[in-house]
Design a protein around this motif. Structure first.
Motif, PDB file in Angstrom:
ATOM      1  N   ASN A  57       0.806  -1.226   0.000  1.00 40.93           N
ATOM      2  CA  ASN A  57       0.000   0.000   0.000  1.00 40.93           C
ATOM      3  C   ASN A  57       0.841   1.279   0.000  1.00 40.93           C
ATOM      4  OD1 ASN A  57      -2.735   1.200   0.206  1.00 40.93           O
ATOM      5  ND2 ASN A  57      -1.879   2.038   2.091  1.00 40.93           N
ATOM      6  N   SER A  58       2.038   1.202   0.544  1.00 39.87           N
ATOM      7  CA  SER A  58       2.894   2.399   0.598  1.00 39.87           C
ATOM      8  C   SER A  58       3.216   2.943  -0.789  1.00 39.87           C
ATOM      9  CB  SER A  58       4.206   2.062   1.319  1.00 39.87           C
ATOM     10  OG  SER A  58       3.947   1.464   2.563  1.00 39.87           O
ATOM     11  N   GLY A  98      -2.109   7.075  -2.039  1.00 40.47           N
ATOM     12  CA  GLY A  98      -3.468   7.574  -1.860  1.00 40.47           C
ATOM     13  C   GLY A  98      -4.506   6.814  -2.657  1.00 40.47           C
ATOM     14  N   ILE A 138      -5.767   3.930  -2.855  1.00 36.07           N
ATOM     15  CA  ILE A 138      -5.660   2.651  -2.151  1.00 36.07           C
ATOM     16  C   ILE A 138      -6.519   1.540  -2.742  1.00 36.07           C
ATOM     17  CG2 ILE A 138      -4.891   3.628   0.036  1.00 36.07           C
ATOM     18  CD1 ILE A 138      -7.706   3.340   1.107  1.00 36.07           C
ATOM     19  N   ASP A 166      -1.730  -0.552   7.645  1.00 31.40           N
ATOM     20  CA  ASP A 166      -1.857  -1.409   6.455  1.00 31.40           C
ATOM     21  C   ASP A 166      -1.733  -2.887   6.823  1.00 31.40           C
ATOM     22  OD1 ASP A 166      -2.360   0.682   4.730  1.00 31.40           O
ATOM     23  OD2 ASP A 166      -0.240   1.054   4.343  1.00 31.40           O
ATOM     24  N   TYR A 169      -3.300  10.095   5.767  1.00 25.66           N
ATOM     25  CA  TYR A 169      -2.987   8.832   5.101  1.00 25.66           C
ATOM     26  C   TYR A 169      -4.294   8.155   4.669  1.00 25.66           C
ATOM     27  CZ  TYR A 169      -0.445   4.487   4.199  1.00 25.66           C
ATOM     28  OH  TYR A 169       0.121   3.396   3.607  1.00 25.66           O
ATOM     29  N   ALA A 170      -4.348   7.703   3.415  1.00 22.62           N
ATOM     30  CA  ALA A 170      -5.625   7.248   2.843  1.00 22.62           C
ATOM     31  C   ALA A 170      -6.224   6.064   3.604  1.00 22.62           C
ATOM     32  CB  ALA A 170      -5.424   6.893   1.372  1.00 22.62           C
ATOM     33  N   SER A 171      -5.378   5.126   4.059  1.00 27.77           N
ATOM     34  CA  SER A 171      -5.913   3.979   4.801  1.00 27.77           C
ATOM     35  C   SER A 171      -6.597   4.448   6.089  1.00 27.77           C
ATOM     36  CB  SER A 171      -4.798   3.002   5.187  1.00 27.77           C
ATOM     37  OG  SER A 171      -4.071   2.586   4.062  1.00 27.77           O
TER      38      SER A 171
END
Lengths: 334, 131
Positions: free
Chosen positions: A240-241, A245, A247, A321, B114-116
């Protein structure tokens, strides 16, 4: 007084580039003390040639323990280029007579490596929907390179990687229960040695890919290349990093796993989705521990920079995450 | 007792000055570095504002989960060790909720954009930062 890098470069270029009259626009791009990247132009009557020097300066020969070494990197790029993988052309491998240290000179490839630009800028709008599939195809070609023609590289297994991450985490000496949870999950879910061992790029993600409006133009930075489970590369690019954005688009914020896998399998190779998932968890933890390592280096110096310090505060991103991967609150996965 | 203004107020004021008055005059690498600096000050402000309550709540959860008392760091070490040995896991009652809440509280300070984190915040009020 020692000759400048510019003077040495000009002298070096003259020995292998017929007709070159000198160099211009030499600019140091990045890197720490032990490894430098320079951009310069070879001045030539037929038109200037854009070039990149990647080197460890004299006195900085030894590569860090994980690194393949610049000699191996040059050879990997040459093999990749010859196999039709998007890659810069290696023009010259440095020799002691060059007095420039160890490393190589390659052609400069125009395009973008900055993730947010690739993901947002209008000029890449046409390329974006194709990239996840295309990157799958590029990875398949990398994994198909014949090991007998490649340099000597580390051989890594999942169990070895888990042990390294555990050691690095313990050395930080700071409790992060989510990292312990991830390590435990990795130990409990280790799929065992891969039935097939191939070249693994090791750092296939935004930043190491040059993207143009037409798609992938070059794969860079083979520093972490090794032999191992090919599914590692597919898992790493889904971390995910690297989505910046976006995601819901697991492949670097560009597209779906299905597209990545389809591009990979179109080259005649098989995907093991469970192993890819395993390596995505491993990669997420690895990036988290690397962020903590930046913080440690900030503390111990000599690079006492704010940027490094602030990257330490990004490790919590990998914790959320990891929880989304290992303890999702809804049965819905991105 | 130290006098006012508080550290939070001072740092907030400095960050606003850098953001509103200095930033427009910067470009290139200096602008990038300044943005990192402002982000760091904003992070400190968030930590000074949120840490006390989230730490207290985390401490209360940990003493109950582990059945013992200690400093926040000692308790986190004990939890980490228990998870590592397999004595504590996601099947343990309250663990998933604790790890989620603790992580959400870290993100509220470290990277609230942060999107998460944004996505998980939208999932329900129970995961909002401890306040």
């Amino acid at each position: 007084m020692a000759a400048s890098t510019e003077d040495l470069l000009a002298r070096c270029v003259a020995t292998w580039c017929a007709g070159a009259t000198g160099i211009a626009n030499a600019t140091r791009l990045s890197g720490g003390a032990s490894q430098e990247t320079w951009s310069f132009d070879i001045v030539h009557p037929d038109g200037n040639i854009g070039a990149i020097l990647r080197r460890a300066p004299p006195g900085y020969g030894a590569a860090p323990d994980r690194a393949a070494g610049l000699g191996a990197e040059a050879m990997l790029m040459q093999r990749a280029y010859a196999a039709g993988i998007p890659s810069p052309r290696v023009m010259h491998v440095l020799s002691p007579a060059d007095e420039l240290g160890t490393g190589f000179i390659m052609g400069r490839v125009d395009g973008e490596t900055i993730p947010r630009k690739v993901l947002r800028d209008e000029q890449f709008a046409g390329a974006r929907p194709k990239l996840a599939r295309q990157l799958g195809g590029v990875l398949a070609k990398i994994h198909a390179l014949s090991p007998s023609q490649l340099p000597e590289l580390r051989r890594m297994t999942a169990a070895g990687e888990i042990a390294e991450l555990e050691r690095d985490y313990r050395n930080l000496n700071w409790p992060r229960p989510v990292f312990d949870l991830a390590l435990r999950w990795l130990r409990d879910n280790d799929p065992g040695p891969s039935s097939e061992v191939t070249l693994v790029h090791g750092d296939f993600r935004h930043g190491n890919l040059i993207i143009g409006p037409d798609g992938t133009r070059a794969v860079l930075d083979w520093e972490l290349a090794h032999f191992g489970d090919p599914m590692e590369d597919l898992g790493w690019i889904c971390v995910n990093s690297w989505r910046f954005g976006e995601i819901d688009k697991p492949v670097g914020g560009l597209g779906s796993r299905e597209e990545l896998f389809a591009g990979y399998e179109a080259e005649g190779r098989k995907v093991d989705a469970a192993r890819v998932h395993f390596w995505e968890v491993m990669g997420t933890l690895r990036w988290g521990i690397m962020c903590c390592g930046m913080m440690q280096r900030f503390r111990s110096g000599p690079d006492h920079s704010m940027e490094r310090a602030m990257i330490g505060r990004r490790s919590s991103e990998t914790e959320i995450d990891l929880l989304r991967l290992l303890a999702p609150r809804h049965r819905r996965r991105a | 007792m130290q006098d006012e203004p508080t550290p939070t107020e001072l740092i907030h004021a400095v960050a606003d000055f850098l953001r509103n008055d200095v930033m427009p005059a910067m470009s290139g690498h200096k602008a990038f570095k300044l943005r990192v600096a402002i982000n760091a000050l904003d992070l400190v402000t968030r930590q000074l504002t949120l840490e006390q309550n989230s730490d207290a709540a985390e401490h209360a959860r940990l003493t109950q989960l582990l059945g013992k008392d200690g400093s926040l760091q000692e308790l986190n070490r004990a939890l980490a060790e228990g998870i590592s040995k397999g004595e504590i896991g996601l099947q343990t009652s309250g663990i998933a909720e604790h790890l989620w809440q603790t992580t959400m509280d870290k993100l509220a300070v470290d990277q609230p954009n942060y999107a998460s984190y944004r996505r998980e915040l939208e999932r329900g009020s129970s995961r909002e930062p401890t306040s």
